[in-house]
Design an enzyme around this catalytic site. Structure first.
Site, PDB file in Angstrom:
ATOM      1  N   GLU A 294      10.913  16.226  14.129  1.00  0.00           N
ATOM      2  CA  GLU A 294      11.422  15.804  12.846  1.00  0.00           C
ATOM      3  C   GLU A 294      11.159  17.198  11.703  1.00  0.00           C
ATOM      4  O   GLU A 294      10.081  17.371  11.505  1.00  0.00           O
ATOM      5  CB  GLU A 294      10.680  14.701  12.323  1.00  0.00           C
ATOM      6  CG  GLU A 294      11.494  14.101  11.190  1.00  0.00           C
ATOM      7  CD  GLU A 294      11.047  12.631  10.730  1.00  0.00           C
ATOM      8  OE1 GLU A 294       9.908  12.539  11.026  1.00  0.00           O
ATOM      9  OE2 GLU A 294      11.725  11.918   9.957  1.00  0.00           O
TER      10      GLU A 294
ATOM     11  N   GLU B 182       9.878   0.970  10.555  1.00  0.00           N
ATOM     12  CA  GLU B 182      10.989   1.780  10.105  1.00  0.00           C
ATOM     13  C   GLU B 182      10.416   3.351  10.428  1.00  0.00           C
ATOM     14  O   GLU B 182       9.366   3.549   9.485  1.00  0.00           O
ATOM     15  CB  GLU B 182      11.515   1.638   8.803  1.00  0.00           C
ATOM     16  CG  GLU B 182      12.128   0.196   8.599  1.00  0.00           C
ATOM     17  CD  GLU B 182      13.512   0.219   9.244  1.00  0.00           C
ATOM     18  OE1 GLU B 182      14.060   1.320   9.632  1.00  0.00           O
ATOM     19  OE2 GLU B 182      13.921  -0.909   9.025  1.00  0.00           O
TER      20      GLU B 182
ATOM     21  N   CYS C 215      14.177  10.160   6.593  1.00  0.00           N
ATOM     22  CA  CYS C 215      14.399   9.930   7.894  1.00  0.00           C
ATOM     23  C   CYS C 215      15.905  10.058   8.384  1.00  0.00           C
ATOM     24  O   CYS C 215      15.904  10.095   9.647  1.00  0.00           O
ATOM     25  CB  CYS C 215      13.719   8.300   8.125  1.00  0.00           C
ATOM     26  SG  CYS C 215      14.509   7.409   6.945  1.00  0.00           S
TER      27      CYS C 215
ATOM     28  N   LYS D 254       0.790  -1.190  -0.097  1.00  0.00           N
ATOM     29  CA  LYS D 254       0.004  -0.008   0.004  1.00  0.00           C
ATOM     30  C   LYS D 254       0.901   1.063   0.270  1.00  0.00           C
ATOM     31  O   LYS D 254       1.466   1.588   0.976  1.00  0.00           O
ATOM     32  CB  LYS D 254      -0.787   0.014   1.209  1.00  0.00           C
ATOM     33  CG  LYS D 254      -2.063   0.685   1.014  1.00  0.00           C
ATOM     34  CD  LYS D 254      -2.300   2.114   1.547  1.00  0.00           C
ATOM     35  CE  LYS D 254      -1.381   2.974   2.323  1.00  0.00           C
ATOM     36  NZ  LYS D 254      -1.296   4.103   1.577  1.00  0.00           N
TER      37      LYS D 254
HETATM   38  P1  NAP Z   1       3.086   8.729   7.274  1.00  0.00           P
HETATM   39  O1  NAP Z   1       1.936   9.841   7.363  1.00  0.00           O
HETATM   40  O2  NAP Z   1       3.127   7.628   8.589  1.00  0.00           O
HETATM   41  O3  NAP Z   1       2.426   7.706   6.029  1.00  0.00           O
HETATM   42  C1  NAP Z   1       2.993   6.482   5.797  1.00  0.00           C
HETATM   43  C2  NAP Z   1       2.279   5.437   5.245  1.00  0.00           C
HETATM   44  O4  NAP Z   1       1.051   5.115   6.092  1.00  0.00           O
HETATM   45  C3  NAP Z   1       1.451   6.081   3.953  1.00  0.00           C
HETATM   46  O5  NAP Z   1       1.283   5.250   3.170  1.00  0.00           O
HETATM   47  C4  NAP Z   1       0.086   6.474   4.666  1.00  0.00           C
HETATM   48  O6  NAP Z   1      -0.787   6.602   3.702  1.00  0.00           O
HETATM   49  C5  NAP Z   1      -0.071   5.272   5.455  1.00  0.00           C
HETATM   50  N1  NAP Z   1      -1.030   5.754   6.581  1.00  0.00           N
HETATM   51  C6  NAP Z   1      -1.214   6.729   7.102  1.00  0.00           C
HETATM   52  N2  NAP Z   1      -2.036   6.574   8.284  1.00  0.00           N
HETATM   53  C7  NAP Z   1      -2.449   5.152   8.420  1.00  0.00           C
HETATM   54  C8  NAP Z   1      -3.521   4.387   9.046  1.00  0.00           C
HETATM   55  N3  NAP Z   1      -4.032   4.956   9.925  1.00  0.00           N
HETATM   56  N4  NAP Z   1      -3.422   3.138   8.850  1.00  0.00           N
HETATM   57  C9  NAP Z   1      -2.694   2.500   7.504  1.00  0.00           C
HETATM   58  N5  NAP Z   1      -1.667   3.360   7.033  1.00  0.00           N
HETATM   59  C10 NAP Z   1      -1.805   4.687   7.128  1.00  0.00           C
HETATM   60  O7  NAP Z   1       4.617   8.998   7.207  1.00  0.00           O
HETATM   61  P2  NAP Z   1       4.819   9.907   5.611  1.00  0.00           P
HETATM   62  O8  NAP Z   1       4.326  11.352   5.830  1.00  0.00           O
HETATM   63  O9  NAP Z   1       4.340   9.556   4.500  1.00  0.00           O
HETATM   64  O10 NAP Z   1       6.333   9.669   5.656  1.00  0.00           O
HETATM   65  C11 NAP Z   1       7.351  10.386   6.379  1.00  0.00           C
HETATM   66  C12 NAP Z   1       7.543   9.870   7.607  1.00  0.00           C
HETATM   67  O11 NAP Z   1       8.129   8.502   7.238  1.00  0.00           O
HETATM   68  C13 NAP Z   1       8.600  10.421   8.190  1.00  0.00           C
HETATM   69  O12 NAP Z   1       8.466  10.455   9.896  1.00  0.00           O
HETATM   70  C14 NAP Z   1      10.100   9.876   8.044  1.00  0.00           C
HETATM   71  O13 NAP Z   1      11.016   9.785   8.998  1.00  0.00           O
HETATM   72  C15 NAP Z   1       9.403   8.280   7.849  1.00  0.00           C
HETATM   73  N6  NAP Z   1      10.358   7.394   7.196  1.00  0.00           N
HETATM   74  C16 NAP Z   1      11.110   6.604   7.979  1.00  0.00           C
HETATM   75  C17 NAP Z   1      11.891   5.855   7.220  1.00  0.00           C
HETATM   76  C18 NAP Z   1      12.966   4.683   7.866  1.00  0.00           C
HETATM   77  O14 NAP Z   1      13.425   3.945   7.274  1.00  0.00           O
HETATM   78  N7  NAP Z   1      12.716   4.790   9.334  1.00  0.00           N
HETATM   79  C19 NAP Z   1      12.227   5.966   5.995  1.00  0.00           C
HETATM   80  C20 NAP Z   1      11.638   6.970   5.437  1.00  0.00           C
HETATM   81  C21 NAP Z   1      10.619   7.559   5.867  1.00  0.00           C
HETATM   82  P3  NAP Z   1      -1.614   7.767   2.967  1.00  0.00           P
HETATM   83  O15 NAP Z   1      -0.415   8.298   2.070  1.00  0.00           O
HETATM   84  O16 NAP Z   1      -2.646   7.704   2.365  1.00  0.00           O
HETATM   85  O17 NAP Z   1      -1.531   8.931   4.200  1.00  0.00           O
END
Ligand code: NAP
Length: 483
Positions: free
Chosen positions: A388, A257, A291, A181
């Site tokens: 962040e 992650e 990240c 997804k």
């Molecule tokens: P996010 O808002 O947490 O979304 C990540 C994914 O989760 C998206 O596909 C999102 O879908 C989905 N999602 C959101 N709410 C959900 C729910 N209630 N149930 C199931 N899925 C849900 O994060 P983001 O803004 O896309 O990405 C940025 C974050 O990712 C930052 O905090 C970054 O540090 C972190 N990140 C971590 C790593 C690592 O390896 N540690 C790598 C890259 C990024 P939608 O797009 O539809 O909202």
């Protein structure tokens, strides 16, 4: 090189469940170009029923895929690596169009993302068990590794290819089926990948992609379905926590992650020019939307002024613009809300007394642009030191002793990565061991490598992607007792 229009016309915009399929009810949602705000595609908006269809497909072929010889699984993965590489310009342009990053950044991601297929094509044939005599002489112990079963991967928008391939590569190599997804902001890259996997010989149903604007509602039923055995998530810490709770019902294997708040620590004995070069990479790689991005620069006071001046000069070289423009080295942020978050963090720091050394103001107009920014004299109370940033903003703070520097670096609930610059090997090792993170870069501003175990501690999550460790996340250990 294909044109933008040709490329977008050729990308599947349906769901991918054993091939292209429409969403039940036929709804779609728009995908925007962050450089212009314009809609570049309308993509199928999956329903919860569609998600269950994808799990039906995954469950139906799970046993057959697990029984497919590892060499054959590896060869398919290798073929996907070759296919991505052959079409790297298309992937790069597509990522720039849907995510915004400058084309050279997208090209780097294509190389990095494809490499997970090559690395795990080689790991597929190295899944080992063991055979030993029981020490008490009571029998023999056989340890066998088996795929965990159907997996769900939920990925973020910042690396539309690599955050998927880091999960798909090891899952498929281990013999698991997977439903991905992708983020709603960047669904196109995963759809193109699914098409390529199919063309490379991956059997239908082994990999599905469900795109949706209602992530929670659509993935929720899967987490409660006993056929799903694993959830692997990359994204923010708050969403990760919710998903861990939701996974408890089925006691799913989980890998998380999550967010980061990486400290970048510069000691007075560092090669300052090398530290500045590392700082620019750690800060501006992927436009700061990583990240692993350096979030805070802790610089020993005796070299702080020199480091600040040199960092300002180096970051001033970056040209803000649409990612497709060859002159651009810094693309737009992903969307308006991200632009507001970054702007607010800078305003909060300035209101608290921080000084703007470079940038600090969005140019306005079409697209979601924010310039390379450096802040100094930041009070401890500023939110930018705790939250962040996810943008091209470098806050610099000083410290006096090694103990103070280490304590400041560790003063966060996150624990993904930290960077240390020093020419003293003993200090480098001492500080690296003292940092509460899953990864440390010593005299390096970029650490990601498909052959290395990527992952965090504390609120940055658990589990590792890449390296020899990556495939273990998709394997169960079975003990067979023999006479
Ligand atoms: P996010 O808002 O947490 O979304 C990540 C994914 O989760 C998206 O596909 C999102 O879908 C989905 N999602 C959101 N709410 C959900 C729910 N209630 N149930 C199931 N899925 C849900 O994060 P983001 O803004 O896309 O990405 C940025 C974050 O990712 C930052 O905090 C970054 O540090 C972190 N990140 C971590 C790593 C690592 O390896 N540690 C790598 C890259 C990024 P939608 O797009 O539809 O909202």
């Amino acid at each position: 090189m294909v044109s933008e229009t040709e490329l977008l016309d050729a990308i599947p915009t349906t769901l991918w469940i054993g091939g292209p399929v429409s969403a039940t009810g036929g709804a779609t949602f728009p995908v925007h170009n962050p450089a212009t705000g314009e809609v570049i595609a309308n993509v199928a908006d999956a329903t919860p029923e569609d998600a269950v269809r994808a799990l039906d497909a995954a469950a139906a072929v799970q046993a057959e895929w697990a029984a497919t010889p590892a060499r054959q699984r590896g060869e398919i993965l290798r073929a996907v690596f070759e296919a991505i590489t052959a079409r790297s310009e298309e992937f790069a342009l597509l990522m720039t169009l849907e995510m915004g990053k400058a084309l050279p950044e997208s090209r780097n991601e294509v190389k990095y993302g494809a490499e997970f297929f090559r690395w795990f094509s080689e790991e597929a044939v190295r899944i080992h068990g063991r055979y030993q005599s029981a020490p008490a002489g009571t029998g023999r112990i056989l340890v066998h590794k088996q795929p965990v079963g159907p997996c769900l991967a939920i990925t973020p928008w910042n690396f539309p290819l690599a955050m998927g391939t880091r999960k798909i590569g090891p899952a498929l190599a281990a013999g698991c089926t997977m439903i991905v997804k992708p983020a709603s902001a960047t669904p196109l890259t995963m759809l193109l990948l699914a098409q390529l996997c199919s063309e490379a010989g991956l059997p239908d149903g082994v990999l599905s992609v469900i795109t949706t604007s209602r992530s929670g509602a659509v993935t929720g039923p899967l987490l409660n379905d006993p056929r799903l055995r694993k959830l692997t998530f990359t994204g923010s810490t708050p969403v990760g926590k919710k998903l861990v709770e939701a996974s408890a019902h089925g006691l799913l294997r989980t890998s998380m992650e999550l967010g980061g708040n990486a400290p970048f620590v510069v000691f007075e004995d560092a090669d300052i020019d090398a530290a500045v070069q590392g700082a620019v990479l750690a800060k501006l790689r992927n436009g700061g939307e990583a990240c692993t991005a350096a979030n805070r620069f802790h610089v020993q006071n005796s070299v702080r002024q020199e480091f600040t001046e040199k960092l300002v000069a180096a970051m001033a070289e970056y040209t803000l613009g649409p990612g497709t423009d060859p002159a651009t080295t810094l693309g737009p942020l992903i969307n308006e809300s991200q632009l507001d978050i970054v702007g607010d963090l800078v305003e909060d720091a300035v209101a608290a007394g921080a000084k703007i050394e470079l940038g600090g103001k969005a140019p306005g107009g079409a697209g979601w642009f924010y310039p390379a920014t450096v802040l100094s004299d930041i009070p401890d109370t500023a939110r930018i030191l705790r939250e962040e940033v996810f943008g091209p903003v470098a806050p610099i703070v000083g410290f006096d002793t090694e103990e103070e520097g280490l304590a400041a670096a560790n003063n966060t609930e996150y624990g993904l990565v930290a960077y240390v610059f020093t020419q003293d090997l003993a200090r480098a090792l001492r500080v690296a061991e003292g940092l509460e993170t899953g990864m440390v870069g010593v005299n390096r501003g970029v650490i990601s490598d498909p052959a290395a175990p990527f992952g965090g501690v504390k609120e940055s999550g658990f589990g590792r992607e890449g390296g020899f460790e990556g495939i273990e996340e998709y394997l169960d250990t079975k003990y067979i007792a023999l006479p």
